[in-house]
Design a protein around this motif. Structure first.
Motif, PDB file in Angstrom:
ATOM      1  N   LEU A  17       0.810  -1.213   0.000  1.00 49.00           N
ATOM      2  CA  LEU A  17       0.000   0.000   0.000  1.00 49.00           C
ATOM      3  C   LEU A  17       0.845   1.266   0.000  1.00 49.00           C
ATOM      4  CD1 LEU A  17      -2.772   1.466   0.474  1.00 49.00           C
ATOM      5  CD2 LEU A  17      -2.369   1.125   2.917  1.00 49.00           C
ATOM      6  N   ARG A 114      -9.137   0.384   1.144  1.00 52.94           N
ATOM      7  CA  ARG A 114      -8.188  -0.698   0.829  1.00 52.94           C
ATOM      8  C   ARG A 114      -8.894  -1.822   0.079  1.00 52.94           C
ATOM      9  NH1 ARG A 114      -3.267  -1.361   4.134  1.00 52.94           N
ATOM     10  NH2 ARG A 114      -3.551  -3.550   3.660  1.00 52.94           N
ATOM     11  N   GLU A 123      -3.103  -5.992   7.317  1.00 55.94           N
ATOM     12  CA  GLU A 123      -2.773  -4.589   7.557  1.00 55.94           C
ATOM     13  C   GLU A 123      -1.698  -4.435   8.623  1.00 55.94           C
ATOM     14  OE1 GLU A 123      -6.276  -2.197   8.065  1.00 55.94           O
ATOM     15  OE2 GLU A 123      -7.300  -3.291   6.478  1.00 55.94           O
TER      16      GLU A 123
END
Length: 145
Positions: A17, A114, A123
């Motif tokens: 990410l 996300r 995460e």
């Protein structure tokens, strides 16, 4: 004209990410750090980009143009991305009046963004791997000069 609240743009990047968190006002005077962060996102090796606008209190047409350009750049690069909201009332009004909300709809929060971008996963692992968050700041005079 809005009161000068300034803005902040912070980036956190991991293999999964590229997270950009913007806050404050996004207008002609404060847009450059966001432009830099969005450009870095399209060139990143991260799987996807999430732009968190939930802390943005004001955005003008310059900010809107920047977001639309980033949307196009991400699509052209084949990079998934999403925007995390919710938008503030002033930002929501800009998007509603211009019709941009249809192109740039916000996810309800970071987790939803996300998922929308397809970069959901562990995460906690992403957070451990993420490079130290760093702000994008507009260049200015040095404190000594």
């Amino acid at each position: 004209m809005t009161p000068d609240h300034g803005s902040a743009v912070v980036v956190q990047a991991s293999p999964a990410l590229f997270l950009i968190t913007a806050s404050g006002d996004l207008d002609l005077d404060d847009i450059h750090p966001l432009e830099e962060a969005l450009t870095a996102a399209t060139q990143s090796r991260s799987r996807c980009t999430v732009l968190d606008l939930s802390g943005v209190t004001f955005a003008d047409s310059v900010a809107l143009n920047t977001l639309l350009a980033a949307h196009s750049a991400h699509r052209a690069a084949g990079r998934p991305w999403a925007i995390a909201g919710p938008y503030s009332p002033r930002v929501e009004r800009l998007f509603a009046l211009t019709g941009a909300r249809r192109v740039l709809p916000p996810a309800s929060d970071l987790s939803a963004a996300r998922r929308l971008a397809g970069c959901h996963g562990d995460e906690h692992t992403d957070a451990r791997r993420a490079r130290r968050a760093h702000p994008f700041r507009r260049p200015g005079p040095s404190p000594s000069g």
